[in-house]
Design a protein around this motif. Structure first.
Motif, short mmCIF file in Angstrom:
data_model
loop_
_atom_site.label_atom_id
_atom_site.label_comp_id
_atom_site.label_asym_id
_atom_site.label_seq_id
_atom_site.Cartn_x
_atom_site.Cartn_y
_atom_site.Cartn_z
N THR A 156 0.79 -1.22 0.00
CA THR A 156 0.00 0.00 0.00
C THR A 156 0.83 1.28 0.00
O THR A 156 1.08 1.89 1.04
N MET A 157 1.23 1.70 -1.19
CA MET A 157 1.97 2.95 -1.33
C MET A 157 1.84 3.45 -2.76
O MET A 157 1.35 2.74 -3.64
N ALA A 158 2.26 4.67 -2.97
CA ALA A 158 2.26 5.23 -4.32
C ALA A 158 3.33 4.55 -5.17
O ALA A 158 4.37 4.11 -4.66
N ALA A 159 3.07 4.48 -6.46
CA ALA A 159 4.01 3.82 -7.36
C ALA A 159 5.39 4.48 -7.33
O ALA A 159 6.41 3.79 -7.40
N HIS A 190 -8.48 1.02 -8.13
CA HIS A 190 -7.63 2.20 -8.26
C HIS A 190 -6.16 1.85 -8.47
O HIS A 190 -5.42 2.63 -9.08
N GLU A 191 -5.73 0.68 -7.97
CA GLU A 191 -4.32 0.32 -8.12
C GLU A 191 -3.94 0.02 -9.58
O GLU A 191 -2.76 0.00 -9.93
N GLU A 192 -4.94 -0.21 -10.43
CA GLU A 192 -4.65 -0.36 -11.86
C GLU A 192 -4.10 0.94 -12.44
O GLU A 192 -3.44 0.93 -13.50
N ALA A 193 -4.37 2.05 -11.76
CA ALA A 193 -3.86 3.34 -12.20
C ALA A 193 -2.69 3.80 -11.35
O ALA A 193 -2.28 4.96 -11.41
N ASN A 194 -2.15 2.89 -10.54
CA ASN A 194 -1.04 3.25 -9.66
C ASN A 194 0.07 2.21 -9.72
O ASN A 194 0.92 2.23 -10.60
N VAL A 195 0.05 1.26 -8.81
CA VAL A 195 1.22 0.41 -8.61
C VAL A 195 1.22 -0.87 -9.45
O VAL A 195 2.28 -1.47 -9.67
N LEU A 196 0.05 -1.32 -9.92
CA LEU A 196 0.01 -2.61 -10.62
C LEU A 196 0.80 -2.61 -11.93
O LEU A 196 1.49 -3.60 -12.22
N PRO A 197 0.74 -1.56 -12.76
CA PRO A 197 1.60 -1.57 -13.96
C PRO A 197 3.08 -1.66 -13.63
O PRO A 197 3.85 -2.31 -14.35
N LEU A 198 3.49 -1.01 -12.54
CA LEU A 198 4.89 -1.10 -12.10
C LEU A 198 5.24 -2.52 -11.68
O LEU A 198 6.32 -3.03 -12.02
#
Length: 325
Positions: A156-159, A190-198
């Motif tokens: 749980t953190m920003a990318a 929402h994580e699809e727009a944050n950390v999941l791509p990373l």
């Protein structure tokens, strides 16, 4: 039971991870009866689940103690036990955070409560803006070097924060995070727009928490009715899920479940199991009946049309306030 490799490691884990936050007495909706909690954990182990997740802060260590008691007598070499560090464990200075002092002290305390010689996956529960990431990574690296920890992960953190940690670990030769715990389910995307791509780009394993949106995707609640049971009756965090878009998702879940002779729980978990970036959703059953329902998700097959229909009502948007619990 089905198994997969955790991220790009060679570690094999069950496709469902047993989350153990519900075992303890901190909240009204938790399993207060210790023996009932142990029975659920042991039934999961007997069903082939080898991946257990807890945290030092869950009921102030009580969850770890229950896990430790439940796994006695099981083959340690086959178990993958994960716990976390960051939250406040005592009042006063250094009672929380990701300083070297707190990390090392809490790793030792978790080992005592779990009754183990090492932790398979030790995770930072949140980003600590007051501690340099170099200090945190150095402390985690020390735990790996001394044999108290096998792998390290994050949650749980920003990318940008996660990428900074990965960069520093590569630059300094510290142990690298191999997993990310992210809130992820059909109504919390929402994580699809944050950390999941990373995570996909960096081959980091994803172990989603709250895969059933606190019971919303299990069909526990109905439109227009004030919740009087379950977590929603006690937790304002649930209110964000009672939206028109979320109800539309649940409608699709229920219709597919009826067609497949499955439960809404099974369809919702099956959606996660069909996501390429996901290794093992963290399920949190409070009863053996709930556990058996969760396990049934492994037998549910969804078509491309099913996946599109389930995803259509919601457009993922990253909001740094979401998931901050």
């Amino acid at each position: 039971m089905e198994y997969t490799r955790l991220g790009k490691t060679g570690l094999e884990v069950s496709r469902l991870c047993l989350g153990c936050m519900n075992f303890g007495t901190e909240q009204p909706w938790m399993v207060h009866d210790r023996e009932e909690g142990i029975a659920v954990i042991r039934r999961a182990l007997d069903a082939g689940v080898n991946f257990l997740d807890t945290a030092n802060v869950y009921s102030n260590g009580e969850s770890e103690e229950i896990v430790g008691e439940a796994i006695e007598g099981y083959d340690r070499e086959e178990l993958v036990v994960a716990t976390k560090v960051y939250g406040r464990m005592r009042e006063g200075p250094n009672g929380r955070g990701l300083s070297r002092k707190h990390i090392v002290e809490q790793a030792n305390a978790s080992l005592d409560r779990l009754g183990l010689d090492y932790i398979d996956l030790y995770q930072i529960h949140r980003w600590d803006e007051h501690t340099p990431i170099e200090e945190t990574l150095s402390a985690l690296d020390h735990l790996v070097e001394t044999g108290k920890v096998r792998y390290v992960g994050a949650s749980t953190m920003a990318a940008w924060q996660f990428m900074k940690a990965l960069h520093v670990s590569e630059l300094e030769g510290y142990e690298r995070f191999v997993t990310m715990q992210a809130e992820y389910n059909l109504v919390d995307r929402h994580e699809e727009a944050n950390v999941l791509p990373l995570c996909r780009d960096q081959d980091v394993g994803v172990i989603p928490w709250s895969p059933l949106a606190g019971g919303f995707l299990a069909g526990k609640y109905e439109r227009g009715e004030a919740p009087d049971h379950g977590r929603a009756a006690h937790d304002e965090f649930m209110e964000k899920r009672f939206t028109d878009e979320s109800w539309a998702v649940l409608d699709a879940v229920r219709e597919i479940a009826e067609r497949e002779d499955a439960s809404p729980t099974q369809v919702s978990l099956a959606w996660l199991l069909h996501r390429e970036v996901v290794d093992a959703p963290i399920v949190g059953p409070r009863t053996i009946e709930h556990l058996e329902d969760n396990l049934g998700a492994l037998d549910v097959e969804l078509t491309d049309d099913d996946l599109a229909r389930l995803e259509e009502p919601i457009t993922p948007v990253w909001n740094p306030e979401i998931g901050d619990t």
